[in-house]
Design a protein around this motif. Sequence first.
Motif, short mmCIF file in Angstrom:
data_model
loop_
_atom_site.label_atom_id
_atom_site.label_comp_id
_atom_site.label_asym_id
_atom_site.label_seq_id
_atom_site.Cartn_x
_atom_site.Cartn_y
_atom_site.Cartn_z
N ARG A 7 1.04 -1.63 -0.05
CA ARG A 7 -0.35 0.25 -0.09
C ARG A 7 0.86 1.43 0.12
O ARG A 7 2.46 1.94 0.87
N LYS A 8 0.82 2.30 -0.80
CA LYS A 8 1.47 3.59 -0.93
C LYS A 8 0.53 4.81 -1.76
O LYS A 8 -0.76 4.60 -2.67
N VAL A 9 1.38 5.64 -0.78
CA VAL A 9 0.62 6.81 -1.53
C VAL A 9 1.42 7.94 -2.46
O VAL A 9 2.71 7.76 -2.06
N ALA A 10 0.91 8.59 -3.72
CA ALA A 10 1.02 9.16 -4.11
C ALA A 10 1.10 10.92 -4.42
O ALA A 10 -0.09 10.67 -3.74
N PHE A 11 1.97 11.73 -4.39
CA PHE A 11 1.17 13.27 -3.87
C PHE A 11 1.75 14.09 -4.75
O PHE A 11 3.01 13.92 -5.40
N ASP A 12 1.27 15.04 -5.39
CA ASP A 12 1.18 15.89 -5.96
C ASP A 12 0.38 17.28 -6.04
O ASP A 12 -0.28 17.34 -5.60
N ALA A 86 -1.11 10.79 8.37
CA ALA A 86 -1.79 9.02 8.55
C ALA A 86 -0.88 8.42 7.94
O ALA A 86 -0.78 7.12 8.61
N ALA A 87 -1.18 8.03 7.28
CA ALA A 87 -0.21 7.41 5.84
C ALA A 87 1.31 6.89 6.25
O ALA A 87 1.85 5.54 6.50
N LEU A 88 2.27 8.44 6.40
CA LEU A 88 3.40 7.75 7.31
C LEU A 88 3.97 6.88 7.80
O LEU A 88 4.51 6.36 8.38
N LYS A 89 2.44 7.43 9.22
CA LYS A 89 2.75 7.30 10.12
C LYS A 89 2.34 5.55 10.36
O LYS A 89 2.63 4.16 11.36
N TYR A 90 1.62 5.13 9.22
CA TYR A 90 0.83 3.57 9.53
C TYR A 90 2.25 2.73 8.48
O TYR A 90 2.57 1.70 8.26
N GLY A 91 3.53 3.58 8.62
CA GLY A 91 4.20 3.64 7.64
C GLY A 91 4.23 2.88 6.35
O GLY A 91 5.63 2.46 4.98
N MET A 92 3.34 3.92 5.68
CA MET A 92 2.91 3.69 3.55
C MET A 92 4.27 4.60 2.94
O MET A 92 4.28 5.57 3.22
N PRO A 93 5.17 4.17 1.97
CA PRO A 93 5.57 5.43 1.14
C PRO A 93 4.94 6.25 0.60
O PRO A 93 3.71 5.37 -0.13
N VAL A 94 5.52 7.23 1.03
CA VAL A 94 4.36 8.77 0.43
C VAL A 94 5.34 8.70 -1.11
O VAL A 94 6.91 8.97 -0.98
#
Length: 248
Positions: A7-12, A86-94
């Motif tokens: 699970r990962k999240v991309a940001f722009d 929240a994503a980073l706390k969960y350990g998801m790569p951003v």
Amino acid sequence: MKFSDIRKVAFDTETTGPDPAEARIVTAALIVRGGGRDNKDMSWLINPGVPIPAEATGVHGIDDAKAAEGADPKEALDDIAGNLAAALKYGMPVIAFNLAFDWTVLTRELARHGLPSMADRLPGLSALALVDPHVIDRQCVQRLRGTGMRKLKPTAERYGVKLEDWHTAEADALAALLIAEAQFAKYPQLNDYGPQQLFSAQKAWRAEQQAGLQKWFRTKATPEQGGDPNKVIDGSWPLIPAQRGGGE
């Protein structure tokens, strides 16, 4: 587990200008993929509270009239930062392409509106699961012919990523995510890094890359290419607390 499976999240972000210290966010997107769960897309249209230069509108298509329909910046920025934290706390790569720019814009915007910083939202974390496909590409493909070949679209094409609607925050975030997945598949040594190791490695790679770019601008670039013996490039990588990072 493969990078493509987690699970990962991309940001722009799309902004009012190229200087991350002064730019205001006009649109932003978070694209969440992987982990055996449904895709999730979040996007924001924000009223930046300042005129949008024609040059910026020419890139992302948002003019003052359209931006006036956008959300209050304080509310939207708090939402964006909260979801990232929240994503980073969960350990998801951003993931973000040239992440230093987007991270710096967000950092300055949070401070501008009196909101908690990313450092405040991530207490105790000194290294984050951040992935910058731009930095990784420059590290893994150190020689590349052609002007502008390090920009997002040509980089995507080199990794077999094809999208429409370039320079919308949603498309650019998804492109960054797909490039990163292709890089981890093409360069399996990247999978040997843990999140903290990859954070530190990218920080070192970017500093070296920016030093080389600065030397080129000072010694080899023509005036048309931006050559300037006094040119200074800020090559910092996002830190906790976050510091300014230069966009390219």
